[in-house]
Design a protein around this motif. Sequence first.
Motif, PDB file in Angstrom:
ATOM      1  N   GLU A 191      41.979  -5.664 -15.332  1.00 40.19           N
ATOM      2  CA  GLU A 191      41.161  -6.632 -16.053  1.00 40.19           C
ATOM      3  C   GLU A 191      41.050  -6.324 -17.538  1.00 40.19           C
ATOM      4  O   GLU A 191      41.243  -5.197 -17.978  1.00 40.19           O
ATOM      5  CB  GLU A 191      39.762  -6.660 -15.437  1.00 40.19           C
ATOM      6  CG  GLU A 191      39.745  -7.201 -14.014  1.00 40.19           C
ATOM      7  CD  GLU A 191      38.333  -7.263 -13.486  1.00 40.19           C
ATOM      8  OE1 GLU A 191      37.579  -8.139 -13.951  1.00 40.19           O
ATOM      9  OE2 GLU A 191      37.981  -6.431 -12.644  1.00 40.19           O
TER      10      GLU A 191
ATOM     11  N   PRO B 149      40.835 -14.982 -16.789  1.00 40.11           N
ATOM     12  CA  PRO B 149      41.780 -14.302 -15.894  1.00 40.11           C
ATOM     13  C   PRO B 149      42.177 -15.158 -14.698  1.00 40.11           C
ATOM     14  O   PRO B 149      41.389 -15.949 -14.179  1.00 40.11           O
ATOM     15  CB  PRO B 149      40.982 -13.079 -15.438  1.00 40.11           C
ATOM     16  CG  PRO B 149      39.570 -13.571 -15.408  1.00 40.11           C
ATOM     17  CD  PRO B 149      39.443 -14.583 -16.533  1.00 40.11           C
TER      18      PRO B 149
ATOM     19  N   PRO C 229      44.140 -14.028 -11.120  1.00 43.93           N
ATOM     20  CA  PRO C 229      44.865 -13.013 -10.347  1.00 43.93           C
ATOM     21  C   PRO C 229      46.221 -13.559  -9.888  1.00 43.93           C
ATOM     22  O   PRO C 229      46.304 -14.669  -9.353  1.00 43.93           O
ATOM     23  CB  PRO C 229      43.948 -12.735  -9.158  1.00 43.93           C
ATOM     24  CG  PRO C 229      42.597 -13.218  -9.585  1.00 43.93           C
ATOM     25  CD  PRO C 229      42.852 -14.381 -10.491  1.00 43.93           C
TER      26      PRO C 229
ATOM     27  N   TYR D 244      46.951  -9.571 -13.631  1.00 47.90           N
ATOM     28  CA  TYR D 244      46.272 -10.793 -14.053  1.00 47.90           C
ATOM     29  C   TYR D 244      47.106 -11.532 -15.095  1.00 47.90           C
ATOM     30  O   TYR D 244      47.776 -10.915 -15.923  1.00 47.90           O
ATOM     31  CB  TYR D 244      44.913 -10.471 -14.669  1.00 47.90           C
ATOM     32  CG  TYR D 244      43.893  -9.951 -13.693  1.00 47.90           C
ATOM     33  CD1 TYR D 244      43.152 -10.825 -12.913  1.00 47.90           C
ATOM     34  CD2 TYR D 244      43.678  -8.589 -13.554  1.00 47.90           C
ATOM     35  CE1 TYR D 244      42.202 -10.349 -12.024  1.00 47.90           C
ATOM     36  CE2 TYR D 244      42.732  -8.103 -12.661  1.00 47.90           C
ATOM     37  CZ  TYR D 244      42.000  -8.991 -11.895  1.00 47.90           C
ATOM     38  OH  TYR D 244      41.073  -8.523 -11.011  1.00 47.90           O
TER      39      TYR D 244
END
Length: 529
Positions: A311, A321, A323, A475
Motif C-alpha cells: 500500500e 488503490p 488490488p 496494487y
Amino acid sequence: MHTVDEIPWGTILSIVGLVVPIIAFVWEFGVAGRKRLGYRVQMDTSARDLTQSAEADAFAKLKLENGRGLDDPSFALLRIENSGISSIRPGDYAVPEEHKVGLHVHFPGRRVVGMAITEFSTESLRDSFGADSGLQPREIVEGDQRRTTGIIDLPKVTLNRRGHYKVLALLERVDEVDDEQKKPRVIGAITGGAGTGDIMLTKSHTTGLSKPMAALIAFLMLVSAGQLVYSLFLEPASAPLDCARGKLALVGSTAFVPVLQEAGRLYAASCPGSDFTIDAKGSLEGLITLEQRGRTAGPEGPSALTFSDGEKPDRFPQLLPRPVAFSLFTLVVNKEAGVQDLSLDEIRRLFSGQIANWRDVGGRDVPVRLVNRHSDSGTRRTLEQQVLNGKWVPGDNSNDCREAGAGAPAGVVRCSRASTEDVLDAVAQVPGAVGYSELGIAAGRTDVLPVRIDGHAATLEGALHSAYPYWQTEYAYTYGEPKADSLAASFLRYLTNQVGKDVVRAHGHRPCAELGNPVLCRPSASTTP
C-alpha cells in the motif's frame, strides 16, 4: 449489442481453421506441460534370451552371494527425464514435504536383485543419490528374513530442463505375468504439471502423420492463414467493445514489469490506437510520479497508472488503490554461500549485520554480502515489514557489493541496486551475496538459489496458511477516479478479465479475484516508511 451481420464470422472461422490443425499437430506429437516428468524404458531383456555367443550363457547363470542361482534373471534400464519446459524442484513432487522419496519404479512379477544409477545429464546430479537420499529397493519381512520387492524408491531429484538420469536394475522373476503386464512403469506425480501431473512414458514416436492427413492439415492452414490475413489487414476492422485509444504510462514496481510488458503488448495488439510506455523505478518513485502528474493534469486526469508492492504511504490521499494480484517474493543467495534454508531469526540477524560469514548459519566459509533494493522499493518495504519485523535495513557501505568503500563503517558489506534484475545480477556475480526478488523473476534464473524460510518454500499455500511470510498485495493506483472510457480504466478492467488474469498467473502471481479468501487482497491500514 452486435447484430448477426456484425459478427466477424470470417475472422472467427479463420482462427478456428488455424487453431484446429495446430491442436491436432501438437496433440499428435505430445503436449509438453509447464512442468512434466517422464521416463523411457531403454532396455528390458531376459538374460536367458542372450544366445549370440558362447559367453552369453554366463548371464543366465548369475548367482546370489549364497550361491543360489537366479530364477529367470533379467536386466532393465530406465531413463528418468524432465520432458517439460520448466525445471523440476524437490517441492514439485506430489508427496509430503518431509518425505525423501518422490518416485517409485515398479517391475510387476519380478524382484530387484541389484540396482545402480548409471548416467547423469550433469555431474551435480550425483549428489542427489547419497546414502541418506532415500534411494533403495523396497524390502519386505518374511519371518526372520528380509527380501527385496519389485519396487525401487527414487529420491526427489532436481532436474533442469532436459535433465535426466538412468536406473539400471538386475531382476529375478517371482510370479508369472504376461509380457504386457510385466512392463516397468514409474509411479508418482508432480504438482503444476500437464493434466494430472502423472509421470508420463516419453518414448519417441516412430510413426508420423499419414501423407493425406499431412496434406489436409497443410491445405487447411494455408487457406485459414490467407483468410485471416485478409480479415485482419484488408477488411475494415472494428475494435473490441472495451477498447480505448491514447497513451498510458505504467510506472512503479520493477517486480511487476514482466506482467505489464506482456499485458500492454496484448492489449495494444487487440486495441489499435493504444500505446503504452513502462518506466519502472520502484513503487515509491511511481507513487510520487503519479501524484505529481495528477496535480498538473487537466480535467481528463493524468495518463498514467502506478503499480506498487504493497500500500501507499499516507501522504498520497489523492491516489486510489485497486488490488490486482497476490504476489510472492523470495530471498536469493549466491551459489557459493552453501545455504538454501534460513530461519526468520537468522534472516533478521543477517540483515542487521550480526552474521558476517555463512559458516555461522551452516554454510560455507564465505563472507556475507547484502544486496538491497533502494529505499523506495516496494519489494524492500515488504521484506522490512513482513520478514524483518518492521525494522528498516541499514544504509549502504559499498558501491561494488564486494568491498566496503573508503571511509565507510566497518562491518558486513552492503550495497543497493535500482531494480529486481540488477539485484539478481549482483547476487549471481558476487560470492556470498544475498538479496531478494519477486518470485516469478527469480524462478526464471538459474544463476542464483532461492532461500526457504523456516523450511518453507515460496508457495501460495504456504503464504495463505501463514507458514511463508514474504508476500504482498500488488496494487494499481490512479489519481482520483479515472473516466470509464479512459485508457487507464480500460486497462485496469483488462487486467482483471480472463486474458489479463492469464498474464498475471503466467508470471507467478495470483489474481486477487481467484483467492479463496479475497480479504487478503483488500486494502488495510496504510503504512508510512
